[in-house]
Design an enzyme around this catalytic site. Structure first.
Site, PDB file in Angstrom:
ATOM      1  N   ASP A 188       0.791  -1.157   0.013  1.00  0.00           N
ATOM      2  CA  ASP A 188       0.140  -0.107  -0.139  1.00  0.00           C
ATOM      3  C   ASP A 188       0.994   1.310   0.170  1.00  0.00           C
ATOM      4  O   ASP A 188       2.171   1.224   0.087  1.00  0.00           O
ATOM      5  CB  ASP A 188      -1.003  -0.063   1.325  1.00  0.00           C
ATOM      6  CG  ASP A 188      -2.182   0.774   1.093  1.00  0.00           C
ATOM      7  OD1 ASP A 188      -2.261   1.782  -0.032  1.00  0.00           O
ATOM      8  OD2 ASP A 188      -3.197   0.839   1.611  1.00  0.00           O
TER       9      ASP A 188
HETATM   10  C1  NOJ Z   1      -3.932   4.075   0.188  1.00  0.00           C
HETATM   11  C2  NOJ Z   1      -5.120   3.174   0.087  1.00  0.00           C
HETATM   12  O1  NOJ Z   1      -5.191   2.532   1.327  1.00  0.00           O
HETATM   13  C3  NOJ Z   1      -5.265   1.934  -0.993  1.00  0.00           C
HETATM   14  O2  NOJ Z   1      -6.266   1.317  -0.926  1.00  0.00           O
HETATM   15  C4  NOJ Z   1      -5.153   2.495  -2.301  1.00  0.00           C
HETATM   16  O3  NOJ Z   1      -5.218   1.731  -3.428  1.00  0.00           O
HETATM   17  C5  NOJ Z   1      -3.650   3.514  -2.357  1.00  0.00           C
HETATM   18  N1  NOJ Z   1      -3.649   4.609  -1.200  1.00  0.00           N
HETATM   19  C6  NOJ Z   1      -3.268   4.049  -3.800  1.00  0.00           C
HETATM   20  O4  NOJ Z   1      -4.349   5.181  -3.880  1.00  0.00           O
END
Ligand code: NOJ
Length: 717
Positions: free
Chosen positions: A268
């Site tokens: 993430d």
């Molecule tokens: C953080 C989020 O937790 C995740 O779900 C997302 O895909 C990413 N950012 C990328 O934007």
């Protein structure tokens, strides 16, 4: 079709024949260490207006980038892709990622709302349409579906998943993966247990036992892997001290060894770097080493693999074989996607007419009728005067929900517009905003009350702003925000019958409304067709068929509350002080999982187990006769739950194992057959091995997790 290719990849890949595999091997052999680590490097577009920055373009040229995300539009993606495939030494194409959560331009209901449809085919269709719209904009990879089970409505990201049930969540996970992967790669996230954030506070730690992890949180990921998902995203949370982005048990033992997952894992956003504040790495190199060796192949946004790992690889602290495996997973993914042959993947977006029609149908299926005393609903289109009141009644941005990618407010049909379009010109429709969503001012109440007094019915559209759920949007109180409940009470005091239309991304506590308002309709955030779909239901053109994918508590103090809890040794006893209960409220929720009303009624009879003694290799067959006992055609979601009465470990009081959406005309009866593979009655025993234990079970078939006709069966050796 991509989907077929990926599905085949799980067993035998049709796209990657031996020649291509050899080509990838020889490509890997020609790569420098920087080029290898470059493939593991993923950055968010940092240029203006959805473009890559000049620095990022330079990285692509130097072969130091595996992919970019948040590049917007086919021209912008093509611009960087051209650099990668024509100007870099090895000409390796880039992946283009984006969070396409519930639609790209055409915004469909939020995933939690769509889950209320109990309709995997619908979820597949919206994912397919979203994937095609995104592909037409140069996107090859979405960070969806989110499949985190959530038992705590304070956690705002509950909006983005399928609710609390692993069985429903698994079916929807697989359906969405299939839908997206007809056009782009999908990513199931967040691996794993992120939804169990303590106290519902975003990014918080979790404390999930291995049994609960395997039985509750992991099944939707497994279903997605079995459906051929291309990638998984490692989560932010630490579970019992082990951060998910550095957890070899999750990303290697379970995912790759047990499940035989052949795709890749992306971290993430900066979750590799976050191993430092978690306190399991003293600096970037240690964080990168921990994540990569645990099985996290691609580093989203930390730049740690690119910047800090070369020295560790050169010194032998990270074996080259570990790097090579991760790089090969990315290269294979690019090959499966067809990027080496067709790096620009030109696609044509579907016509908006067709996607809007789909959005309206699925939005209609997602609406849950929570209360309808005295058949307040459906309303007569010829009602002489209707008051439409509330901060969300004529609001265009909020129905798009917390994460609407390229969704535009101008595309949204508001509830007021939907109602106006539904009724004849002779019906007077009055509008008053009443208050803001979170305001403390009651200045608008007088106008709202005056409108209600002149009307035959008052429709109040209340709830949350889109951004009050989703990422980083936990709430400690989950009632109607601001002065909305006071507005509701003021309007109800006029004596005009009130219909409450809720718009929100999580279960709310709505005790006053549940006690005093005759009709309540849960609409979540329905997307571009919110107003039309809501009006379809309010006026009876669509008979509501949505069922709650998540429990609605009576009060905050009941959280976490979910239907598939265990019995305890002292289950509730009204006359037993020393039983498991509260002094001040019942144990039961306000509205249970699986619950939802219709404008007709359904009767269940003759629940029969065809084979009441089954072996672990058999399939249980249960029949039930369902009758539409009301006066309108309607759709019922017939639900089958089981309870394992005695086992080596305590089992949930109920577990959903099958359901069917069935549409019946008035007085029509149908005998349904519901099947459950005995294997699906298994659980993780005392030794943490999966087992189907012989013994007695109960089965319930009915309209929710709190109702149903009961029968019995036995699993025999
Ligand atoms: C953080 C989020 O937790 C995740 O779900 C997302 O895909 C990413 N950012 C990328 O934007």
């Amino acid at each position: 079709m991509l989907h077929r290719c990926i599905t085949a990849f799980v067993g035998l890949c049709l796209c990657a024949g031996p020649v291509s595999a050899q080509k990838l091997d020889s490509l890997l052999a020609r790569m420098t260490l920087d080029e290898k680590l470059g493939q593991l490097n993923l950055l968010s577009a940092a240029g203006e207006n959805g473009r890559a920055s000049n620095d990022q373009i330079a990285l692509a040229r130097a072969g130091k980038l595996g992919g970019l995300f948040n590049v917007i539009g086919a021209e912008n993606t093509a611009q960087v892709q051209r650099v990668a495939v024509t100007e870099s030494r090895l000409k390796i194409p880039l992946l283009f990622g984006l969070d396409v959560i519930h639609g790209y331009r055409t915004t469909f209901p939020i995933p939690l709302g769509e889950a209320a449809s109990f309709d995997p085919e619908a979820a597949q269709a919206t994912a397919r349409a979203a994937g095609l719209e995104a592909a037409a904009a140069g996107i090859s990879w979405t960070y969806a579906p989110m499949v985190d089970i959530a038992r705590d409505p304070r956690w705002g990201r509950i909006a983005e998943g399928s609710g609390e049930d692993p069985y429903l969540g698994s079916l929807l996970a697989a359906a969405r993966v299939r839908g997206f992967q007809e056009n782009i790669f999908a990513t199931v996230k967040h691996f794993a247990g992120y939804g169990a954030a303590e106290a519902g506070r975003e990014y918080n730690e979790t404390e999930i036992s291995e049994r609960t992890m395997r039985e509750i949180y992991l099944p939707p990921f497994k279903a997605a892997v079995d459906a051929g998902v291309a990638s998984l995203m490692s989560a932010f949370n630490d579970n019992a001290g082990v951060p998910s982005s550095g957890n070899a048990w999750l990303t290697d033992t379970v995912l790759r060894r047990e499940w035989r997952f052949k795709g890749f894992v992306v971290s993430d956003w900066t979750s590799v770097a976050e191993l430092i504040p978690h306190g399991v790495a003293g600096g970037p190199s240690e964080a990168g080493r921990r994540a990569l060796t645990a099985g996290v192949d691609m580093d989203m946004q930390s730049s740690i693999y690119m910047d800090s790992l070369p020295a560790l690889v050169r010194s032998g602290r990270i074996p080259m074989a570990v790097v090579d495996s991760a790089v090969m997973r990315i290269l294979r993914a690019k090959q499966r996607l067809g990027l080496f042959k067709d790096p620009y993947r030109p696609r044509t977006a579907p016509a908006m007419d067709s996607t809007r029609a789909l959005a309206r149908r699925v939005a209609g299926e997602s609406i849950v009728l929570l209360k309808n005393d005295g058949s307040t609903l459906p309303l007569d289109k010829n009602t002489s005067a209707i008051a439409v009141i509330g901060p969300l009644a004529d609001n265009k941005p909020e129905p798009l929900g917390p994460w609407h990618t390229m969704g535009q407010p101008e595309d949204v049909v508001t509830v007021l517009a939907g109602i106006k379009a539904k009724v004849p010109a002779t019906t007077q429709v009055m509008y008053a905003q009443g208050s803001g969503v979170e305001d403390t001012s009651t200045a608008g109440f007088a106008e709202a009350v005056a409108a209600a007094k002149q009307a035959k019915v008052a429709i109040l559209v209340l709830g949350e702003r889109g951004e009050m759920s989703g990422e980083a949007a936990s709430r400690s109180m989950i009632g109607l925000p601001g002065v909305q409940e006071q507005l509701l009470e003021a309007v109800a005091a006029t004596g005009t019958p009130v219909v409450l239309v809720l718009m929100n991304g999580r279960p709310l506590t709505i005790e006053w409304a549940a006690e005093h308002v005759p009709a309540i309709v849960e609409t979540w955030f329905l997307g571009v067709e919110a107003g039309n779909a809501t009006a379809d239901v309010l006026f009876g053109d669509v008979n509501p068929s949505g069922r709650l994918p998540v429990t609605f508590p009576r009060s905050l103090g009941q959280i976490p509350i979910y239907y598939n809890h265990r019995n305890t040794g002292r289950p509730f006893g009204a006359n037993n002080k020393f039983s498991s209960k509260y002094l001040d409220i019942p144990n039961t929720p306000r509205y249970p999982f699986g619950y939802g009303l219709s404008y007709t009624t359904f009767g269940y009879r003759d629940v029969k187990v065809t084979n009441p003694r089954i072996r672990a290799t058999d399939t249980l067959v249960v029949s039930v006769t369902l009758t539409n006992t009301g006066s309108r055609e309607g759709t019922e979601v017939a639900q089958l739950y089981v309870r394992d009465e005695v086992a080596s470990v305590a089992r949930p009081v109920r577990e959903l194992k099958a359901f069917q959406r069935v549409t019946l005309k008035p007085n029509e009866s149908r005998t349904l057959t519901l099947r459950v593979a005995a294997q699906d009655l298994g659980f993780y025993g005392l030794n943490m091995k999966r087992v189907v234990e012989p013994g007695a079970f109960r089965v319930y078939v009915g309209p929710s997790s709190a109702e149903g006709q009961e029968a019995r069966f036995e699993v025999v050796r």
